[in-house]
Design a protein around this motif. Structure first.
Motif, PDB file in Angstrom:
ATOM      1  N   ARG A  39       0.832  -1.215   0.000  1.00  0.00           N
ATOM      2  CA  ARG A  39       0.000   0.000   0.000  1.00  0.00           C
ATOM      3  C   ARG A  39       0.861   1.257   0.000  1.00  0.00           C
ATOM      4  NH1 ARG A  39      -4.725  -2.169   4.011  1.00  0.00           N
ATOM      5  NH2 ARG A  39      -5.900  -3.212   2.389  1.00  0.00           N
ATOM      6  N   LEU A  40       1.965   1.226   0.742  1.00  0.00           N
ATOM      7  CA  LEU A  40       2.888   2.375   0.731  1.00  0.00           C
ATOM      8  C   LEU A  40       3.525   2.556  -0.642  1.00  0.00           C
ATOM      9  CD1 LEU A  40       4.669   2.047   4.194  1.00  0.00           C
ATOM     10  CD2 LEU A  40       3.078   3.810   3.467  1.00  0.00           C
ATOM     11  N   LYS A  79       0.968   4.181  -2.898  1.00  0.00           N
ATOM     12  CA  LYS A  79       0.832   5.620  -2.636  1.00  0.00           C
ATOM     13  C   LYS A  79       1.970   6.394  -3.271  1.00  0.00           C
ATOM     14  CE  LYS A  79      -1.771   5.618   1.673  1.00  0.00           C
ATOM     15  NZ  LYS A  79      -1.749   5.960   3.098  1.00  0.00           N
ATOM     16  N   GLU A  80       3.184   5.871  -3.113  1.00  0.00           N
ATOM     17  CA  GLU A  80       4.356   6.545  -3.667  1.00  0.00           C
ATOM     18  C   GLU A  80       4.282   6.606  -5.195  1.00  0.00           C
ATOM     19  OE1 GLU A  80       9.232   6.215  -3.530  1.00  0.00           O
ATOM     20  OE2 GLU A  80       8.020   4.746  -2.464  1.00  0.00           O
ATOM     21  N   ARG A  94       1.602   6.513  -7.043  1.00  0.00           N
ATOM     22  CA  ARG A  94       0.525   7.429  -7.439  1.00  0.00           C
ATOM     23  C   ARG A  94       0.953   8.887  -7.299  1.00  0.00           C
ATOM     24  NH1 ARG A  94      -3.894   3.639  -4.625  1.00  0.00           N
ATOM     25  NH2 ARG A  94      -4.449   2.414  -6.455  1.00  0.00           N
ATOM     26  N   ILE A  95       1.736   9.185  -6.275  1.00  0.00           N
ATOM     27  CA  ILE A  95       2.246  10.552  -6.108  1.00  0.00           C
ATOM     28  C   ILE A  95       3.175  10.899  -7.269  1.00  0.00           C
ATOM     29  CG2 ILE A  95       3.815  11.970  -4.715  1.00  0.00           C
ATOM     30  CD1 ILE A  95       2.516  10.634  -2.227  1.00  0.00           C
TER      31      ILE A  95
END
Length: 152
Positions: free
Chosen positions: A68-69, A72-73, A75-76
């Motif tokens: 999940r981390l 997120k990274e 997607r950023i």
């Protein structure tokens, strides 16, 4: 490929060992031959993060949190690339309104295309990476659900 922590065989592209749950992404965490992996295990002071496997704790929790981390990274980074593409395109859109039709406009479009080639490539890579991470996450969540059902 073989896990450097437990010596079990893993598939190319796996991020975690299916047996011990150790991350395979770090340097030296996976080997081509089982001999190297066994030697590494005996001389390796690091122990895998087992999440209490066998003690009743969820063996998938850490892996899911890690994925999940990573999602997120990624997607950023994708948002940053999309902003870069939007900025470049808006700059050339403003320039187009001042340039008359003809060769100058075509040259401007060619320059814009050349400047956007790299970001478009990076965006495609990030989209593929996000898709792959989401598939891995889905597989882990399914395995976690099966584990929960078997535990009950």
């Amino acid at each position: 490929m073989f896990c450097a922590f437990c010596g079990s065989q893993v598939k190319d592209g796996d991020r975690f060992c299916k047996d011990c749950g150790a991350s395979l992404q770090g340097p030296g965490n996976a080997f081509q031959s089982p001999v190297s992996a066994v030697q590494s295990v005996s001389g390796n002071s690091r122990s895998p993060r087992r999440s209490g496997a066998g003690a009743g704790k969820n063996p998938y929790r850490d892996q899911i949190a890690h994925l999940r981390l990573e999602l997120k990274e990624a997607r950023i980074h994708l948002k940053e690339v999309n902003n870069q593409i939007s900025g470049t395109r808006s700059n050339y859109f403003e320039l187009d309104s001042f340039v008359q039709r003809g060769i100058a406009r075509r040259v401007g479009r060619m320059i814009e295309g050349a400047q956007l080639f790299g970001p478009y490539q990076r965006r495609k890579q990030l989209q593929d990476q996000i898709r792959q991470l989401e598939m891995e996450l889905l597989q882990l969540e399914r395995a976690q659900e099966q584990w929960r059902l078997q535990k009950q």
